[in-house]
Design a protein around this motif. Structure first.
Motif, short mmCIF file in Angstrom:
data_model
loop_
_atom_site.label_atom_id
_atom_site.label_comp_id
_atom_site.label_asym_id
_atom_site.label_seq_id
_atom_site.Cartn_x
_atom_site.Cartn_y
_atom_site.Cartn_z
N VAL A 133 35.06 38.63 31.59
CA VAL A 133 35.37 37.44 32.52
C VAL A 133 34.43 37.83 33.49
CG1 VAL A 133 36.95 36.52 33.71
CG2 VAL A 133 36.76 36.25 31.22
N ARG A 134 34.69 38.91 34.12
CA ARG A 134 34.23 39.37 35.15
C ARG A 134 32.53 39.62 35.13
NH1 ARG A 134 37.96 40.21 38.10
NH2 ARG A 134 40.84 41.39 37.85
N GLU A 135 32.07 39.69 34.29
CA GLU A 135 30.71 40.15 33.99
C GLU A 135 29.73 38.71 33.49
OE1 GLU A 135 27.86 41.62 29.81
OE2 GLU A 135 29.52 43.41 31.19
N GLU A 136 30.72 38.01 33.13
CA GLU A 136 30.28 36.20 32.93
C GLU A 136 30.40 35.52 34.57
OE1 GLU A 136 28.38 33.57 30.21
OE2 GLU A 136 28.40 35.70 29.95
N TYR A 137 31.20 35.90 34.80
CA TYR A 137 31.50 35.58 36.14
C TYR A 137 30.01 35.58 36.94
CZ TYR A 137 33.15 34.73 40.72
OH TYR A 137 33.26 34.20 42.58
N SER A 138 29.92 37.24 37.40
CA SER A 138 28.51 37.72 38.35
C SER A 138 27.40 36.99 37.39
CB SER A 138 28.54 38.80 37.57
OG SER A 138 29.64 40.04 37.92
N ARG A 139 27.21 37.11 35.81
CA ARG A 139 26.01 36.20 35.39
C ARG A 139 25.94 34.61 35.18
NH1 ARG A 139 23.58 33.22 31.12
NH2 ARG A 139 25.88 32.62 30.87
N LEU A 140 27.00 33.55 35.55
CA LEU A 140 26.99 32.20 36.31
C LEU A 140 26.75 32.07 37.66
CD1 LEU A 140 29.44 30.89 33.63
CD2 LEU A 140 26.94 31.43 33.43
N ILE A 141 28.12 33.30 37.76
CA ILE A 141 27.00 32.89 40.03
C ILE A 141 25.58 33.41 40.21
CG2 ILE A 141 27.78 34.49 42.23
CD1 ILE A 141 29.77 32.47 41.55
N ASN A 142 25.27 33.90 40.10
CA ASN A 142 23.73 33.91 39.70
C ASN A 142 22.59 33.44 39.43
OD1 ASN A 142 24.42 36.93 41.17
ND2 ASN A 142 23.64 38.11 38.95
N LEU A 168 41.27 35.48 33.44
CA LEU A 168 40.08 33.88 33.56
C LEU A 168 39.43 33.72 34.37
CD1 LEU A 168 41.77 31.99 35.12
CD2 LEU A 168 43.32 32.13 32.85
N ALA A 169 39.00 32.41 34.20
CA ALA A 169 37.92 32.05 35.69
C ALA A 169 37.54 30.77 34.93
CB ALA A 169 36.64 33.20 36.03
N VAL A 170 37.53 29.97 36.34
CA VAL A 170 37.10 27.88 36.46
C VAL A 170 36.01 28.07 36.79
CG1 VAL A 170 38.02 25.85 35.95
CG2 VAL A 170 39.74 27.32 35.23
N PHE A 171 34.90 27.15 36.11
CA PHE A 171 33.63 26.89 36.39
C PHE A 171 33.81 25.40 36.38
CE2 PHE A 171 32.10 28.22 32.50
CZ PHE A 171 31.48 27.60 32.09
N ASP A 172 32.84 24.42 37.73
CA ASP A 172 32.49 23.50 36.70
C ASP A 172 31.25 23.23 36.45
OD1 ASP A 172 31.22 20.84 37.96
OD2 ASP A 172 31.60 20.74 39.86
N ASP A 173 31.66 22.30 35.38
CA ASP A 173 30.14 22.21 34.17
C ASP A 173 28.96 21.48 34.36
OD1 ASP A 173 30.92 19.59 33.86
OD2 ASP A 173 31.02 20.09 31.70
N THR A 174 29.44 20.73 36.03
CA THR A 174 28.06 19.85 36.66
C THR A 174 28.02 18.55 35.51
OG1 THR A 174 26.04 20.44 35.68
CG2 THR A 174 26.80 21.62 37.22
N CYS A 175 28.58 18.43 35.19
CA CYS A 175 28.36 17.03 34.24
C CYS A 175 30.01 16.57 34.91
CB CYS A 175 28.15 17.72 32.64
SG CYS A 175 26.63 19.02 32.34
N GLY A 176 31.38 16.58 34.78
CA GLY A 176 32.31 15.98 35.21
C GLY A 176 33.38 17.38 34.25
N ASN A 177 33.29 18.22 34.48
CA ASN A 177 34.44 19.10 33.33
C ASN A 177 34.62 20.02 34.15
OD1 ASN A 177 34.78 17.40 31.30
ND2 ASN A 177 33.07 17.51 30.72
N LEU A 178 35.89 20.62 34.62
CA LEU A 178 36.00 21.78 34.41
C LEU A 178 36.23 22.78 33.19
CD1 LEU A 178 38.51 21.74 37.54
CD2 LEU A 178 36.33 21.86 37.94
N ILE A 179 35.64 24.05 33.22
CA ILE A 179 36.10 25.13 32.35
C ILE A 179 36.03 26.36 32.29
CG2 ILE A 179 34.32 25.84 30.01
CD1 ILE A 179 33.94 22.83 29.83
N GLN A 180 37.12 26.94 31.94
CA GLN A 180 37.85 27.90 32.02
C GLN A 180 37.28 28.76 30.72
OE1 GLN A 180 42.32 28.19 32.44
NE2 GLN A 180 42.08 29.23 30.12
N ILE A 181 36.91 30.28 31.66
CA ILE A 181 36.52 31.09 30.66
C ILE A 181 37.92 32.08 30.23
CG2 ILE A 181 34.10 30.73 30.56
CD1 ILE A 181 34.24 33.25 32.86
N VAL A 182 38.35 33.03 29.38
CA VAL A 182 39.21 33.74 29.00
C VAL A 182 38.46 35.22 28.42
CG1 VAL A 182 41.07 32.15 28.95
CG2 VAL A 182 40.19 33.25 26.59
N GLN A 183 38.47 36.25 29.08
CA GLN A 183 38.94 36.99 28.49
C GLN A 183 38.87 37.25 26.54
OE1 GLN A 183 37.91 40.38 30.52
NE2 GLN A 183 38.61 41.62 29.20
#
Length: 127
Positions: free
Chosen positions: A85-94, A111-126
């Motif tokens: 999750v932390r690696e994916e978080y860094s990749r997506l933040i960049n 876990l972490a949660v991001f905005d997909d820019t299309c109206g949704n929040l998406i949770q990622i889990v390790q």
């Protein structure tokens, strides 16, 4: 019985296709005209025969309301598994992705949660 297709409502199919493929890294499996919309499904690059994610237009008022209420209440529309999750978080933040929840450990899950820019929040889990 197994899950073969699951859907996520999106405000704009083309914008969603770009985000989910170019930013997240999913692979387009199907892109077929379906009336005024398209049947667009994506798969993981690591499991191209696996479960497909359908980018479903939120044109139906009930679908739109459902999507908006989930977003307003900060409820993720779906969950994706990642190796780290932390690696994916860094990749997506960049890549400019906006997170609403930074990597967080909850019991035995990170876990972490991001905005997909299309109206949704998406949770990622390790996983």
């Amino acid at each position: 019985m197994k899950i073969i297709v699951t859907s996520i409502f999106v405000q704009d199919q083309e914008k969603a296709l770009e985000f989910y493929t170019k930013t997240l890294g999913f692979v387009k499996k199907h892109d077929v005209p379906a009336g005024e919309y398209r049947w667009i499904t994506l798969v993981s690059p690591d499991d191209q025969a696996g479960t497909e994610l359908l980018l479903e237009p939120n044109a139906n008022p009930t679908a739109r309301e459902y999507q908006e209420k989930l977003f307003t209440e900060n409820i993720p529309a779906t969950m994706f598994g990642v190796a780290d999750v932390r690696e994916e978080y860094s990749r997506l933040i960049n890549q400019g992705v906006r997170f609403t929840t930074e990597p967080t450990e909850m019991d035995q899950v990170t876990l972490a949660v991001f905005d997909d820019t299309c109206g949704n929040l998406i949770q990622i889990v390790q996983n």
